[in-house]
Design a protein around this motif. Structure first.
Motif, PDB file in Angstrom:
ATOM      1  N   LEU A  91      -9.076  -4.242  -1.929  1.00  0.00           N
ATOM      2  CA  LEU A  91      -8.041  -5.249  -2.137  1.00  0.00           C
ATOM      3  C   LEU A  91      -7.890  -5.609  -3.616  1.00  0.00           C
ATOM      4  CD1 LEU A  91      -8.945  -7.613   0.843  1.00  0.00           C
ATOM      5  CD2 LEU A  91      -7.306  -5.708   0.810  1.00  0.00           C
ATOM      6  N   VAL A 103       0.854  -1.193   0.000  1.00  0.00           N
ATOM      7  CA  VAL A 103       0.000   0.000   0.000  1.00  0.00           C
ATOM      8  C   VAL A 103       0.888   1.241   0.000  1.00  0.00           C
ATOM      9  CG1 VAL A 103      -0.190  -0.010   2.538  1.00  0.00           C
ATOM     10  CG2 VAL A 103      -1.960   1.124   1.174  1.00  0.00           C
ATOM     11  N   ASP A 136     -13.302  -4.422   4.541  1.00  0.00           N
ATOM     12  CA  ASP A 136     -13.717  -3.159   3.916  1.00  0.00           C
ATOM     13  C   ASP A 136     -12.577  -2.408   3.237  1.00  0.00           C
ATOM     14  OD1 ASP A 136     -16.359  -3.576   4.780  1.00  0.00           O
ATOM     15  OD2 ASP A 136     -15.925  -2.645   6.720  1.00  0.00           O
ATOM     16  N   GLN A 137     -11.444  -3.068   2.990  1.00  0.00           N
ATOM     17  CA  GLN A 137     -10.333  -2.429   2.294  1.00  0.00           C
ATOM     18  C   GLN A 137     -10.425  -2.716   0.785  1.00  0.00           C
ATOM     19  OE1 GLN A 137      -8.447  -0.326   3.663  1.00  0.00           O
ATOM     20  NE2 GLN A 137      -8.627  -0.776   5.850  1.00  0.00           N
ATOM     21  N   ASP A 190      -1.309   4.305   4.182  1.00  0.00           N
ATOM     22  CA  ASP A 190      -1.214   3.036   4.924  1.00  0.00           C
ATOM     23  C   ASP A 190      -1.999   3.151   6.237  1.00  0.00           C
ATOM     24  OD1 ASP A 190      -0.540   0.775   6.334  1.00  0.00           O
ATOM     25  OD2 ASP A 190       1.622   1.021   6.120  1.00  0.00           O
ATOM     26  N   PRO A 191      -3.086   2.380   6.384  1.00  0.00           N
ATOM     27  CA  PRO A 191      -3.893   2.486   7.600  1.00  0.00           C
ATOM     28  C   PRO A 191      -3.446   1.528   8.711  1.00  0.00           C
ATOM     29  CG  PRO A 191      -5.002   1.050   6.072  1.00  0.00           C
ATOM     30  CD  PRO A 191      -3.707   1.479   5.402  1.00  0.00           C
ATOM     31  N   GLN A 222      -8.075  -6.836   9.763  1.00  0.00           N
ATOM     32  CA  GLN A 222      -7.793  -5.484   9.262  1.00  0.00           C
ATOM     33  C   GLN A 222      -8.059  -5.329   7.764  1.00  0.00           C
ATOM     34  OE1 GLN A 222      -3.747  -5.365  10.952  1.00  0.00           O
ATOM     35  NE2 GLN A 222      -4.332  -3.458  11.983  1.00  0.00           N
ATOM     36  N   LEU A 223      -8.227  -6.442   7.065  1.00  0.00           N
ATOM     37  CA  LEU A 223      -8.491  -6.373   5.624  1.00  0.00           C
ATOM     38  C   LEU A 223      -9.968  -6.079   5.319  1.00  0.00           C
ATOM     39  CD1 LEU A 223      -6.392  -9.429   4.381  1.00  0.00           C
ATOM     40  CD2 LEU A 223      -5.719  -7.020   4.439  1.00  0.00           C
ATOM     41  N   MET A 256      -5.082  -1.813  -2.357  1.00  0.00           N
ATOM     42  CA  MET A 256      -4.009  -2.482  -1.629  1.00  0.00           C
ATOM     43  C   MET A 256      -3.765  -3.830  -2.291  1.00  0.00           C
ATOM     44  SD  MET A 256      -5.282  -1.951   2.246  1.00  0.00           S
ATOM     45  CE  MET A 256      -5.536  -0.312   2.918  1.00  0.00           C
TER      46      MET A 256
END
Length: 199
Positions: free
Chosen positions: A97, A75, A94-95, A80-81, A91-92, A140
């Motif tokens: 991808l 990312v 709703d990202q 970068d969250p 942590q993935l 990401m």
């Protein structure tokens, strides 16, 4: 010899440098493509051997496993969250991808254990494509960690995913039906010794 594009940083460069130093007169032809393209070329007799990544299944080939490589998130640093050096599956959620189709089932299985279904922004067939989307800030990328060799680390973060099942292996494969040339057999013997792995 065939090779998946994402194998170069982790396998071809360090090992090939050692092999080339021992055999300075050797000449090479590398045919790049994804794992399934390499399997097809091997079956057609267009290449003698190939460096590929799991998962795959083909009973017609010998397999020499070389390295295990965790999947990682790539990312842009400014977006970068993730605060830690590793990323959890949770942590993935709703990202945006971007990842290989061949990893889709395994990723979905691991995400479902954490209570969500991933909705990838982009599915594709090559680490370089995933990385390009991440570099453009479109999402990401999830790629083998060793693919960081293709990445400008001043602008991008590369963080392994903390999940033992999200691992790909680099392998050398060759046909059970055809003999190898002397040059390819020499390279295979070198990899067996260099990796301390028996077929």
């Amino acid at each position: 010899m065939g090779a998946v594009s994402s194998s170069a940083a982790s396998l071809l460069y360090p090992r090939l440098f050692r092999f080339a130093a021992q055999h300075p007169k050797m000449r090479y032809q590398i045919d790049e493509g994804n794992t399934f393209e390499q399997l097809n070329k091997l079956a057609a007799g267009l290449i003698e051997a190939a460096i590929v990544r799991t998962p795959f299944y083909d009973a017609s080939v010998h397999v020499l496993e070389l390295d295990a490589d965790p999947l990682a998130v790539v990312v842009r640093r400014e977006t970068d969250p993730f605060p830690n050096e590793q990323v959890t599956i949770r942590q993935l959620k709703d990202q945006p991808l971007v990842y290989y189709r061949r990893f889709a089932a395994l990723l979905a299985e691991e995400c479902e254990k954490e209570g969500f279904t991933p909705s990838p922004l982009c599915l594709n067939d090559d680490a370089r494509t995933s990385i390009q989307w991440a570099q453009a800030g479109l999402g990401m990328a999830i790629v083998p960690y060793s693919s960081a060799g293709f990445i400008d680390l001043t602008q991008m973060s590369v963080k392994p995913i903390a999940c033992d099942r999200l691992v790909t292996k680099t392998c050398l494969i060759w046909s059970k039906k055809r003999p190898l040339s002397a040059a390819t057999a020499l390279f295979l013997d070198f990899l067996r010794q260099d990796s301390k792995v028996d077929v």
